[in-house]
Design an enzyme around this catalytic site. Sequence first.
Site, PDB file in Angstrom:
ATOM      1  N   ASN A  13       0.870  -1.171   0.000  1.00 15.23           N
ATOM      2  CA  ASN A  13       0.000   0.000   0.000  1.00 15.23           C
ATOM      3  C   ASN A  13       0.911   1.227   0.000  1.00 15.23           C
ATOM      4  O   ASN A  13       1.476   1.585   1.029  1.00 15.23           O
ATOM      5  CB  ASN A  13      -0.900  -0.011   1.244  1.00 15.23           C
ATOM      6  CG  ASN A  13      -1.734   1.243   1.368  1.00 15.23           C
ATOM      7  OD1 ASN A  13      -1.791   2.051   0.432  1.00 15.23           O
ATOM      8  ND2 ASN A  13      -2.375   1.412   2.514  1.00 15.23           N
ATOM      9  N   LYS A  15       0.150   4.251  -0.344  1.00 13.10           N
ATOM     10  CA  LYS A  15      -0.476   5.468   0.201  1.00 13.10           C
ATOM     11  C   LYS A  15      -0.190   6.651  -0.748  1.00 13.10           C
ATOM     12  O   LYS A  15      -0.161   6.453  -1.960  1.00 13.10           O
ATOM     13  CB  LYS A  15       0.002   5.718   1.632  1.00 13.10           C
ATOM     14  CG  LYS A  15      -0.181   4.456   2.493  1.00 13.10           C
ATOM     15  CD  LYS A  15      -0.084   4.674   3.962  1.00 13.10           C
ATOM     16  CE  LYS A  15      -0.300   3.334   4.675  1.00 13.10           C
ATOM     17  NZ  LYS A  15      -0.439   3.447   6.116  1.00 13.10           N
ATOM     18  N   HIS A  98      -9.886   1.205   3.932  1.00 14.74           N
ATOM     19  CA  HIS A  98      -8.660   1.345   4.718  1.00 14.74           C
ATOM     20  C   HIS A  98      -8.920   2.291   5.888  1.00 14.74           C
ATOM     21  O   HIS A  98      -9.690   3.255   5.754  1.00 14.74           O
ATOM     22  CB  HIS A  98      -7.530   1.885   3.833  1.00 14.74           C
ATOM     23  CG  HIS A  98      -6.204   1.877   4.538  1.00 14.74           C
ATOM     24  ND1 HIS A  98      -5.829   2.881   5.399  1.00 14.74           N
ATOM     25  CD2 HIS A  98      -5.202   0.966   4.536  1.00 14.74           C
ATOM     26  CE1 HIS A  98      -4.629   2.587   5.894  1.00 14.74           C
ATOM     27  NE2 HIS A  98      -4.226   1.437   5.378  1.00 14.74           N
ATOM     28  N   GLU A 100      -7.344   4.676   7.113  1.00 12.89           N
ATOM     29  CA  GLU A 100      -7.111   6.109   6.835  1.00 12.89           C
ATOM     30  C   GLU A 100      -8.281   6.706   6.056  1.00 12.89           C
ATOM     31  O   GLU A 100      -8.631   7.871   6.247  1.00 12.89           O
ATOM     32  CB  GLU A 100      -5.773   6.286   6.093  1.00 12.89           C
ATOM     33  CG  GLU A 100      -4.596   6.081   7.044  1.00 12.89           C
ATOM     34  CD  GLU A 100      -3.323   5.568   6.392  1.00 12.89           C
ATOM     35  OE1 GLU A 100      -3.170   5.658   5.164  1.00 12.89           O
ATOM     36  OE2 GLU A 100      -2.463   5.043   7.141  1.00 12.89           O
ATOM     37  N   GLU A 170      -6.269  -5.156   9.891  1.00 14.21           N
ATOM     38  CA  GLU A 170      -5.244  -4.183  10.268  1.00 14.21           C
ATOM     39  C   GLU A 170      -5.667  -3.479  11.559  1.00 14.21           C
ATOM     40  O   GLU A 170      -6.507  -2.573  11.515  1.00 14.21           O
ATOM     41  CB  GLU A 170      -5.075  -3.131   9.171  1.00 14.21           C
ATOM     42  CG  GLU A 170      -4.649  -3.702   7.843  1.00 14.21           C
ATOM     43  CD  GLU A 170      -4.005  -2.645   6.954  1.00 14.21           C
ATOM     44  OE1 GLU A 170      -2.845  -2.828   6.586  1.00 14.21           O
ATOM     45  OE2 GLU A 170      -4.662  -1.622   6.662  1.00 14.21           O
ATOM     46  N   GLY A 176       1.456   2.165  10.883  1.00 11.76           N
ATOM     47  CA  GLY A 176       2.413   3.263  10.821  1.00 11.76           C
ATOM     48  C   GLY A 176       2.987   3.658  12.170  1.00 11.76           C
ATOM     49  O   GLY A 176       3.628   4.695  12.304  1.00 11.76           O
ATOM     50  N   SER A 216       2.490  -2.176  10.481  1.00 14.66           N
ATOM     51  CA  SER A 216       3.910  -2.221  10.839  1.00 14.66           C
ATOM     52  C   SER A 216       4.582  -3.559  10.506  1.00 14.66           C
ATOM     53  O   SER A 216       5.426  -4.039  11.257  1.00 14.66           O
ATOM     54  CB  SER A 216       4.114  -1.863  12.316  1.00 14.66           C
ATOM     55  OG  SER A 216       3.710  -0.517  12.538  1.00 14.66           O
TER      56      SER A 216
HETATM   57  P1  PGA Z   1       2.173   0.260   7.709  1.00 13.94           P
HETATM   58  O1  PGA Z   1       0.759   0.492   6.965  1.00 13.94           O
HETATM   59  O2  PGA Z   1       2.734  -1.014   7.166  1.00 13.94           O
HETATM   60  O3  PGA Z   1       2.971   1.461   7.337  1.00 13.94           O
HETATM   61  O4  PGA Z   1       1.874   0.160   9.170  1.00 13.94           O
HETATM   62  C1  PGA Z   1      -0.114  -0.586   6.721  1.00 13.94           C
HETATM   63  C2  PGA Z   1      -1.334  -0.084   6.002  1.00 13.94           C
HETATM   64  O5  PGA Z   1      -1.755   1.063   6.269  1.00 13.94           O
HETATM   65  O6  PGA Z   1      -1.914  -0.782   5.163  1.00 13.94           O
END
Ligand code: PGA
Length: 256
Positions: A13, A15, A98, A100, A170, A176, A216
């Site tokens: 991903n 982003k 997601h 976010e 998740e 993150g 993460s």
């Molecule tokens: P991350 O993000 O691996 O940076 O924690 C995972 C995601 O948002 O899908």
Amino acid sequence: MNMNKRIPVIAANWKMYKTKDEALAFIFQVNELVPARSKVESIICAPSILLNLLVKREGENIRIGAQNMHYMDEGAFTGENSPLQVKTAGAEYVLIGHSERRSYFNETDETVNKKLHAAIKHEITPILCIGEQLDERESGRTKAVLDHQLEIAFKDIHPADAAKVIIAYEPVWAIGTGKTATPEMANDTIKDVREKVKALYGAEVSEAVRILYGGSVKTDNIRSLLAQSDIDGALIGGASLDPNNFLEFTKAALEF
Ligand code: PGA
């Protein structure tokens, strides 16, 4: 990983990262080196504006996904992309819901359900993201929260279509933040998710559906996650921006 030969999924991903040149450099580096698609599904979920560029350069074993789309085929929705546009850009997957998107762009379980229907209608494979907040985990409500997200997301989705959905579990507190769920915790929760899919659709669908862990994931914890019985792959943000890491993740998926 599972005993039933569900094909593992490694999904990056990106982003809101990477310029056109950075995206091209990445795909040229990984194209020839990722495992065969019959062994691992290696997916890059890129910003919409880069989709077609990547699709044109994708090699045999890489697939491209979008990170979001609207649920309507067309309309006056400035700044949005329709499922038809995602489809004609050549993307074969789409992230839906997601965390976010849920927290910064007001996505709800109801819009997630509409988007899931839209993806299925247009034959784009949905990667449905679910997850609990830290306070929900700490107050013992994880299962209830995830069950609710799944119930609404899958409302009126036909069993044959449900089996094709990829679910990404998740935990919001792990995205993150550098805090990963322990592999055992992630696996236990993913088992609960699979149980819920079984309650909704029966054993055949719940055994077919791929459930990923995200939050993460790094090159030093991917193997302990994939070694778990019910984790079928990973959705990876930050660490997937580096092509060498991405290749390492796809290689790790071959080992289990
Ligand atoms: P991350 O993000 O691996 O940076 O924690 C995972 C995601 O948002 O899908």
